[in-house]
Design a protein around this motif. Structure first.
Motif, PDB file in Angstrom:
ATOM      1  N   ARG A 199      72.308  44.792  37.098  1.00 45.03           N
ATOM      2  CA  ARG A 199      72.304  46.139  37.659  1.00 45.03           C
ATOM      3  C   ARG A 199      73.079  47.039  36.702  1.00 45.03           C
ATOM      4  O   ARG A 199      74.059  46.615  36.111  1.00 45.03           O
TER       5      ARG A 199
ATOM      6  N   THR B 284      61.934  39.976  32.784  1.00 46.38           N
ATOM      7  CA  THR B 284      62.467  40.160  34.130  1.00 46.38           C
ATOM      8  C   THR B 284      61.428  40.847  35.011  1.00 46.38           C
ATOM      9  O   THR B 284      60.396  41.304  34.524  1.00 46.38           O
ATOM     10  N   HIS B 285      61.721  40.919  36.298  1.00 44.46           N
ATOM     11  CA  HIS B 285      60.871  41.669  37.221  1.00 44.46           C
ATOM     12  C   HIS B 285      61.767  42.566  38.071  1.00 44.46           C
ATOM     13  O   HIS B 285      62.986  42.406  38.084  1.00 44.46           O
TER      14      HIS B 285
ATOM     15  N   ALA C  14      67.395  46.939  40.459  1.00 46.72           N
ATOM     16  CA  ALA C  14      67.920  45.881  39.594  1.00 46.72           C
ATOM     17  C   ALA C  14      66.770  45.254  38.820  1.00 46.72           C
ATOM     18  O   ALA C  14      65.605  45.412  39.180  1.00 46.72           O
ATOM     19  N   ARG C  15      67.105  44.544  37.758  1.00 39.31           N
ATOM     20  CA  ARG C  15      66.138  43.713  37.038  1.00 39.31           C
ATOM     21  C   ARG C  15      66.502  42.283  37.395  1.00 39.31           C
ATOM     22  O   ARG C  15      67.639  41.849  37.185  1.00 39.31           O
ATOM     23  N   ALA C  16      65.559  41.557  37.974  1.00 37.64           N
ATOM     24  CA  ALA C  16      65.799  40.182  38.419  1.00 37.64           C
ATOM     25  C   ALA C  16      65.267  39.198  37.384  1.00 37.64           C
ATOM     26  O   ALA C  16      64.208  39.407  36.790  1.00 37.64           O
ATOM     27  N   PHE C  17      66.016  38.113  37.181  1.00 35.61           N
ATOM     28  CA  PHE C  17      65.620  37.069  36.251  1.00 35.61           C
ATOM     29  C   PHE C  17      64.851  35.993  37.010  1.00 35.61           C
ATOM     30  O   PHE C  17      65.172  35.700  38.165  1.00 35.61           O
TER      31      PHE C  17
ATOM     32  N   ALA D 252      70.955  35.711  37.915  1.00 31.13           N
ATOM     33  CA  ALA D 252      70.020  36.163  38.936  1.00 31.13           C
ATOM     34  C   ALA D 252      69.497  37.576  38.672  1.00 31.13           C
ATOM     35  O   ALA D 252      68.296  37.819  38.760  1.00 31.13           O
ATOM     36  N   GLU D 253      70.407  38.513  38.355  1.00 31.08           N
ATOM     37  CA  GLU D 253      69.962  39.892  38.140  1.00 31.08           C
ATOM     38  C   GLU D 253      70.978  40.696  37.354  1.00 31.08           C
ATOM     39  O   GLU D 253      72.130  40.294  37.209  1.00 31.08           O
TER      40      GLU D 253
ATOM     41  N   THR E  61      74.696  39.426  38.153  1.00 28.21           N
ATOM     42  CA  THR E  61      74.877  38.624  39.357  1.00 28.21           C
ATOM     43  C   THR E  61      74.367  37.218  39.065  1.00 28.21           C
ATOM     44  O   THR E  61      73.277  37.048  38.505  1.00 28.21           O
TER      45      THR E  61
ATOM     46  N   GLY F 173      63.953  43.932  40.782  1.00 29.14           N
ATOM     47  CA  GLY F 173      64.749  43.322  41.838  1.00 29.14           C
ATOM     48  C   GLY F 173      64.813  44.236  43.042  1.00 29.14           C
ATOM     49  O   GLY F 173      64.244  45.332  43.054  1.00 29.14           O
TER      50      GLY F 173
END
Length: 157
Positions: A109, A80-81, A116-119, A106-107, A95, A83
């Motif tokens: 939390r 992940t990156h 957040a960590r985003a996918f 998507a992410e 999310t 968010g």
């Protein structure tokens, strides 16, 4: 002189250990469980509806996460990156971006964290966005009416 060098080294070592301990405690909890009521795509893989456990692959980092189905026994690792910062949730949440009957993770939390960590966006989602923008004759797929946001609340275990 020798005593001063040893004291400096010991003090530096203690500061390093204290800093590392504080950084680890501020990260995403080690284990989160979610009940996802629909099939979805994460990390390029299609996953069935059911209960999922999300854990960190490393104690020192929350970038790489393991998503494991508690029902189907399927699992995958996803990098992940960071968010966007947003409202701090009371409970952990996933999310999803929804296009019709297709859902894309998507992410994530966590409770008490504003970040957040985003996918990463999968190839399937990129392809779907292109198809939708071609169908409506514009470049708004994934931004407006064609994309809905769905949130699933989880629990720390």
């Amino acid at each position: 002189m020798k005593k001063q060098i040893i004291r400096t080294f010991v003090l530096f070592s203690l500061l390093l250990v204290a800093g590392a301990t504080q950084a680890v405690s501020a990260q995403v909890p080690a284990r989160l469980v979610f009940s996802v009521p629909f099939e979805f795509v994460a990390g390029g893989e299609r996953l069935p509806a059911g209960d999922y456990e999300i854990t960190r692959l490393s104690v020192n980092s929350d970038k790489a996460l393991l998503i494991r189905s508690l029902d189907a026994g399927k699992q995958l690792a996803v990098v992940t990156h960071a968010g966007e910062a947003g409202k701090t949730p009371d409970r952990a949440q996933l999310t999803f971006r929804q296009y019709g009957d297709q859902f894309f993770l998507a992410e994530i939390r966590t409770a008490g964290a504003s970040g957040a960590r985003a996918f990463p966006v999968s190839r399937a989602e990129k392809r779907l966005r292109i198809e939708l923008s071609s169908a409506v004759g514009g470049d708004r797929a994934g931004e407006g009416e064609d994309c809905q946001t769905v949130v699933v609340v989880g629990a720390l275990r």
